[in-house]
Motif scaffolding. Sequence first.
Motif, PDB file in Angstrom:
ATOM      1  N   GLY A 388      -4.569   8.334   4.112  1.00 19.28           N
ATOM      2  CA  GLY A 388      -4.216   7.571   5.529  1.00 19.28           C
ATOM      3  C   GLY A 388      -2.902   7.276   5.649  1.00 19.28           C
ATOM      4  O   GLY A 388      -2.091   6.650   6.413  1.00 19.28           O
ATOM      5  N   TYR A 389      -2.242   8.708   5.347  1.00 17.84           N
ATOM      6  CA  TYR A 389      -0.694   8.788   5.423  1.00 17.84           C
ATOM      7  C   TYR A 389      -0.085   9.866   6.668  1.00 17.84           C
ATOM      8  O   TYR A 389      -0.474  10.853   6.382  1.00 17.84           O
ATOM      9  CB  TYR A 389      -0.093   9.069   4.180  1.00 17.84           C
ATOM     10  N   PHE A 390       0.640   9.331   7.492  1.00 16.01           N
ATOM     11  CA  PHE A 390       1.045  10.267   8.580  1.00 16.01           C
ATOM     12  C   PHE A 390       2.523  10.259   8.385  1.00 16.01           C
ATOM     13  O   PHE A 390       3.364   9.114   8.226  1.00 16.01           O
ATOM     14  CB  PHE A 390       0.903   9.619  10.043  1.00 16.01           C
ATOM     15  N   PHE A 391       3.139  11.545   8.550  1.00 18.68           N
ATOM     16  CA  PHE A 391       4.449  11.622   8.582  1.00 18.68           C
ATOM     17  C   PHE A 391       4.904  12.968   9.517  1.00 18.68           C
ATOM     18  O   PHE A 391       3.961  13.768   9.655  1.00 18.68           O
ATOM     19  CB  PHE A 391       4.715  11.949   7.084  1.00 18.68           C
ATOM     20  N   TYR A 403       4.273   6.648   8.446  1.00 14.60           N
ATOM     21  CA  TYR A 403       3.202   5.693   8.766  1.00 14.60           C
ATOM     22  C   TYR A 403       1.919   5.594   7.962  1.00 14.60           C
ATOM     23  O   TYR A 403       1.294   6.674   7.611  1.00 14.60           O
ATOM     24  CB  TYR A 403       2.585   5.725  10.183  1.00 14.60           C
ATOM     25  N   VAL A 404       1.678   4.492   7.442  1.00 16.62           N
ATOM     26  CA  VAL A 404       0.233   4.309   6.592  1.00 16.62           C
ATOM     27  C   VAL A 404      -0.756   3.438   7.198  1.00 16.62           C
ATOM     28  O   VAL A 404      -0.428   2.279   7.663  1.00 16.62           O
ATOM     29  CB  VAL A 404       0.667   3.749   5.178  1.00 16.62           C
ATOM     30  N   ASN A 405      -1.960   4.018   7.410  1.00 16.92           N
ATOM     31  CA  ASN A 405      -2.931   3.315   8.010  1.00 16.92           C
ATOM     32  C   ASN A 405      -3.411   1.977   7.164  1.00 16.92           C
ATOM     33  O   ASN A 405      -3.777   2.060   5.877  1.00 16.92           O
ATOM     34  CB  ASN A 405      -4.146   4.360   7.932  1.00 16.92           C
ATOM     35  N   PRO A 406      -3.110   0.891   7.933  1.00 20.12           N
ATOM     36  CA  PRO A 406      -3.605  -0.447   7.206  1.00 20.12           C
ATOM     37  C   PRO A 406      -4.897  -1.037   7.519  1.00 20.12           C
ATOM     38  O   PRO A 406      -5.190  -1.940   7.142  1.00 20.12           O
ATOM     39  CB  PRO A 406      -2.594  -1.373   8.130  1.00 20.12           C
ATOM     40  N   ASP A 407      -5.812  -0.081   8.225  1.00 20.29           N
ATOM     41  CA  ASP A 407      -7.287  -0.505   8.447  1.00 20.29           C
ATOM     42  C   ASP A 407      -8.002   0.068   7.427  1.00 20.29           C
ATOM     43  O   ASP A 407      -8.465   1.436   7.514  1.00 20.29           O
ATOM     44  CB  ASP A 407      -7.648  -0.128   9.726  1.00 20.29           C
ATOM     45  N   ALA A 408      -8.441  -0.382   6.343  1.00 17.25           N
ATOM     46  CA  ALA A 408      -9.082   0.044   5.138  1.00 17.25           C
ATOM     47  C   ALA A 408     -10.595  -0.471   5.057  1.00 17.25           C
ATOM     48  O   ALA A 408     -11.041  -1.208   5.937  1.00 17.25           O
ATOM     49  CB  ALA A 408      -8.221  -0.062   3.865  1.00 17.25           C
ATOM     50  N   ALA A 409     -11.127   0.236   4.068  1.00 15.56           N
ATOM     51  CA  ALA A 409     -12.737  -0.137   3.936  1.00 15.56           C
ATOM     52  C   ALA A 409     -12.742  -1.486   3.489  1.00 15.56           C
ATOM     53  O   ALA A 409     -14.049  -2.351   3.897  1.00 15.56           O
ATOM     54  CB  ALA A 409     -13.221   0.825   2.815  1.00 15.56           C
ATOM     55  N   PRO A 419      -2.224   0.367  -0.361  1.00 12.92           N
ATOM     56  CA  PRO A 419      -3.200   0.970   0.384  1.00 12.92           C
ATOM     57  C   PRO A 419      -4.439   1.713  -0.434  1.00 12.92           C
ATOM     58  O   PRO A 419      -3.907   2.595  -1.203  1.00 12.92           O
ATOM     59  CB  PRO A 419      -2.456   1.943   1.363  1.00 12.92           C
ATOM     60  N   THR A 420      -5.429   1.414  -0.390  1.00 16.37           N
ATOM     61  CA  THR A 420      -6.598   2.173  -0.797  1.00 16.37           C
ATOM     62  C   THR A 420      -7.887   2.333   0.116  1.00 16.37           C
ATOM     63  O   THR A 420      -7.837   1.458   0.877  1.00 16.37           O
ATOM     64  CB  THR A 420      -7.194   1.553  -2.111  1.00 16.37           C
ATOM     65  N   ALA A 421      -8.746   3.495   0.117  1.00 20.27           N
ATOM     66  CA  ALA A 421      -9.809   3.588   0.976  1.00 20.27           C
ATOM     67  C   ALA A 421      -9.213   3.424   2.427  1.00 20.27           C
ATOM     68  O   ALA A 421     -10.078   2.862   3.249  1.00 20.27           O
ATOM     69  CB  ALA A 421     -11.044   2.635   0.586  1.00 20.27           C
ATOM     70  N   ASN A 422      -8.319   3.968   2.812  1.00 18.38           N
ATOM     71  CA  ASN A 422      -7.623   3.992   4.160  1.00 18.38           C
ATOM     72  C   ASN A 422      -7.737   5.408   4.758  1.00 18.38           C
ATOM     73  O   ASN A 422      -6.799   5.634   5.661  1.00 18.38           O
ATOM     74  CB  ASN A 422      -6.206   3.290   4.395  1.00 18.38           C
ATOM     75  N   LEU A 423      -8.774   5.873   4.486  1.00 18.16           N
ATOM     76  CA  LEU A 423      -9.116   7.427   4.804  1.00 18.16           C
ATOM     77  C   LEU A 423      -8.791   7.594   6.424  1.00 18.16           C
ATOM     78  O   LEU A 423      -9.079   6.764   7.203  1.00 18.16           O
ATOM     79  CB  LEU A 423     -10.058   8.050   4.326  1.00 18.16           C
ATOM     80  N   THR A 424      -8.177   8.567   6.803  1.00 23.61           N
ATOM     81  CA  THR A 424      -8.277   8.942   8.345  1.00 23.61           C
ATOM     82  C   THR A 424      -8.329  10.540   8.595  1.00 23.61           C
ATOM     83  O   THR A 424      -7.775  11.422   7.532  1.00 23.61           O
ATOM     84  CB  THR A 424      -6.791   8.491   8.893  1.00 23.61           C
TER      85      THR A 424
END
Length: 539
Positions: A388-391, A403-409, A419-424
């Motif tokens: 879930g990591y954008f750069f 940016y790291v996605n904070p909306d996780a499972a 962060p875990t289980a925050n796949l995008t």
Amino acid sequence: MKKLLLLLNFFFCLTLLSQNTVGTIRNDSGSYNGYTLLYPANSTETYLINNCGEVIHQWTSTYTPAASAYLLENGNLLRTGKISNSDITFGGVGGKIELFDWNNTLLWEYTYSSATVSQHHDIFPLPNGNILMLAVSTMTEAEAIQAGRDPFMLSEGKLFNEQILELEPVGMNQANVVWEWNIKNHLIQDIDASKDNFGVVAENPQLLDINYLNDANPIANWLHINSIQYNETLDQIVLSSRILSEIYIIDHSTTTEQAATNSGGIYGKGGDFLYRWGNPEAYGKGTSTDRTLFSQHYPHWIPDGFTDAGKIILFNNGNSRAYSSVDIINPPVSAPGVYIYDETTGYGPTAAEWIYTDPEPTDLFSSILSSGERLPNGNTLICDGDSGYFFEIDTNNTIVWEYVNPDAASGILTQGDTPTANLTFRAKKFSEDYPAFFGRDLTPGDPIELNPDLSECTILSTPEFVFDELIIHPNPSSHILNIKTNNTIDKIELYDLVGHLVLSVKANKQIDISHLSNGLYLTRIISGNHSITKKIIKN
């Protein structure tokens, strides 16, 4: 990228906002100011965020995404949705498409899911309003064997046929299928002369060997096509097979009948492959050592006006080599969309012409999902999907935005969480003058993460590109609109006030607006990687 450091709370990371573990980690002056579309794999939410991670807009669905989503020029959100299907169960299976307006009103939905068929992974919105849908249909064991599949390679007693359906939305939940393509019509095999599709694999690169496995297990989901993208200028479609580590280009200009054959269409080859790349062993033109792609995702043509326009960029996951890269290839052509084939070596090039890897290669490794795309300023946005990591990297390969996605499972993460289980699935960044944003309230809201810390993050201003002596006259106008500037004009686009594109003219400083209804329009004038938007009145 330093994924390991990210997962260890960035303990030694000397970046802006280095204390953050989710949301915006870095926003340097070289980053591209825009809005990023974020649709976490385990969430029903779709977000539009700015470079500081503040939510600009948000949509809510009943379903988690079946991988992809698209923000259309009119502000609508087109997305896939995952529904239960006990008969077709591989990763990326969805079965539903949804269309929301800017205000989160569901305008249209379509279900393609049964015991024998399902939409999966990707869709693509066409310029005419239709939608390309990637799907599978089920071939029975008998059908697969008759098509030339080795009976010992049918471990599940069935085989999935990959298909593309072009949908014309009808009403609230229906669609007309106006075009169709199926891989089962473009197969070859060399094991049984008594069955269909028998031939010499190495002499037919336009066809897919039904028995080539690329060292994978002989499962029903033998191709796992994970992406479908479209080139309007060429009227071509590019597909990506994760399991076979190949990309394929086919002709979209055919009729459905021609698409089932080897003739017809602009390029005269029906629905056969026009081009393939990544794994020449798959069509008898090399060995495993010649493979250049490894479980790749999101091959697509770089848009006009961008650095490396017209070439194909993709995320090369690198499963068998344990590191990922973003690659750009430039397929050799004899004319636009006509690809050169060498009888000895197959389709070129022999290698990507541009490759980005992390300085410590294994620090960038996403075995699934992921994407890479060029941005208007020449930067490249990369999505490391399984983290879930954008750069974003600049033209010197320096990371300028993270940016790291904070909306996780498990739900919305709190700043400081690991962060875990925050796949995008993908990341897509839009310019601030993208037509979907015309006339919209883009006031930033809170970031997604709980207890956010943006104390050191600001939205960096971008110097406005100045058009030399720009004059639009007459304004108001009832007929001809003249554009005067010393800059080269590549394209002029006119939009109504709800963001619909109503006129597009290439390389012209004079446009006829006499057929338009009276009213106010937004004129977007494009020069290279820059554009400016002005209001005009048609009377």
